[in-house]
Design a protein around this motif. Sequence first.
Motif, PDB file in Angstrom:
ATOM      1  N   HIS A   1      61.747  90.132  38.692  1.00  0.00           N
ATOM      2  CA  HIS A   1      60.579  90.716  38.035  1.00  0.00           C
ATOM      3  C   HIS A   1      61.031  91.832  37.092  1.00  0.00           C
ATOM      4  O   HIS A   1      61.966  92.579  37.411  1.00  0.00           O
TER       5      HIS A   1
ATOM      6  N   GLU B   1      59.842  94.601  36.668  1.00  0.00           N
ATOM      7  CA  GLU B   1      59.750  95.881  37.389  1.00  0.00           C
ATOM      8  C   GLU B   1      60.441  95.792  38.748  1.00  0.00           C
ATOM      9  O   GLU B   1      60.016  96.433  39.715  1.00  0.00           O
ATOM     10  N   TYR B   2      61.513  95.024  38.802  1.00  0.00           N
ATOM     11  CA  TYR B   2      62.213  94.799  40.073  1.00  0.00           C
ATOM     12  C   TYR B   2      62.649  96.100  40.745  1.00  0.00           C
ATOM     13  O   TYR B   2      62.571  96.235  41.974  1.00  0.00           O
TER      14      TYR B   2
ATOM     15  N   ASN C   1      61.165  98.726  40.893  1.00  0.00           N
ATOM     16  CA  ASN C   1      60.017  99.377  41.521  1.00  0.00           C
ATOM     17  C   ASN C   1      59.353  98.528  42.596  1.00  0.00           C
ATOM     18  O   ASN C   1      58.925  99.061  43.628  1.00  0.00           O
ATOM     19  N   ASN C   2      59.259  97.200  42.345  1.00  0.00           N
ATOM     20  CA  ASN C   2      58.531  96.369  43.324  1.00  0.00           C
ATOM     21  C   ASN C   2      59.428  95.445  44.159  1.00  0.00           C
ATOM     22  O   ASN C   2      58.969  94.895  45.159  1.00  0.00           O
TER      23      ASN C   2
ATOM     24  N   PHE D   1      60.491  92.442  43.582  1.00  0.00           N
ATOM     25  CA  PHE D   1      60.094  91.025  43.555  1.00  0.00           C
ATOM     26  C   PHE D   1      61.131  90.171  42.823  1.00  0.00           C
ATOM     27  O   PHE D   1      61.647  90.561  41.769  1.00  0.00           O
TER      28      PHE D   1
ATOM     29  N   ARG E   1      57.816  83.464  45.469  1.00  0.00           N
ATOM     30  CA  ARG E   1      58.187  84.867  45.293  1.00  0.00           C
ATOM     31  C   ARG E   1      58.739  85.414  46.595  1.00  0.00           C
ATOM     32  O   ARG E   1      58.245  85.106  47.682  1.00  0.00           O
TER      33      ARG E   1
ATOM     34  N   SER F   1      60.691  89.205  48.333  1.00  0.00           N
ATOM     35  CA  SER F   1      60.920  90.642  48.159  1.00  0.00           C
ATOM     36  C   SER F   1      62.268  91.004  48.747  1.00  0.00           C
ATOM     37  O   SER F   1      62.687  90.434  49.768  1.00  0.00           O
TER      38      SER F   1
ATOM     39  N   SER G   1      59.142  87.404  53.564  1.00  0.00           N
ATOM     40  CA  SER G   1      58.232  87.825  52.494  1.00  0.00           C
ATOM     41  C   SER G   1      57.852  86.676  51.563  1.00  0.00           C
ATOM     42  O   SER G   1      57.131  86.887  50.588  1.00  0.00           O
TER      43      SER G   1
ATOM     44  N   ASP H   1      51.341  88.888  37.809  1.00  0.00           N
ATOM     45  CA  ASP H   1      50.718  90.165  38.165  1.00  0.00           C
ATOM     46  C   ASP H   1      49.202  90.144  37.990  1.00  0.00           C
ATOM     47  O   ASP H   1      48.530  91.117  38.322  1.00  0.00           O
TER      48      ASP H   1
END
Length: 227
Positions: free
Chosen positions: A116, A118-119, A121-122, A124, A140, A142, A154, A214
């Motif tokens: 992702h 924003e990997y 941060n999240n 994913f 998906r 995590s 996850s 998202d």
Amino acid sequence: MAAKSRKKHKNQTSGIVISMGYKTKIRGFYLLIMLFGFSGVLKAAPEIQIEAVITGLDNPVAITHAGDGSGRLFITQLSGQILIFDGNQILPEPFLDIGSLVSAGSERGLFSVSFHPEYTNNGFLFVNYTDINGDTVVARYSVSAEPNVVDTDSASILLTVPQPFANHNGGQLQFGPDGFLYIGMGDGGSGGDPSNNAQTPGNLLGKILRIDVDGGIPYSVPADNPF
């Protein structure tokens, strides 16, 4: 005496009309271009040396990074594992091992992973594989508290696409600059796309899919998708 008409000739290569009286000049001009063009080709090519960095892999099909500045490379193996190369060695524990979920062999298996945008941060990441039934799955996951290991509990399946044959599965995942996830789908297999899957807009096979991971659960379709 009537003036002689000058014949015209169309040069098919350049698409311009030239007079017959100038053919020799034009040909000479082309010859000069060719000579100058080939002069660059005739220069000695630089020496290239190949050095083995990683050995002992099992059908590696993709390599990428997480965009997190760690310098790690993530290597996807067809048999269902994603390995980490830390710059010096392959880490002993796989980043992800879903071999029990994957139908692997020939043109089936775990094909790719995409992180992702924003990997950091999240945490994913998304994978594309053929399941034990031979169908395409986009899921998906995590990362766990351990940054080099995925939390297998996850798993969240975003998309399942039935595959009529064992080949032509596609499998590439990639986030675009627009933040959407692009999914490469093969035409479903056999040979010559006998069911015209790629030519049928309502069929997901033989397409590049674009989804917003998202925008909804499990995803949403971007409003500006053309189909």
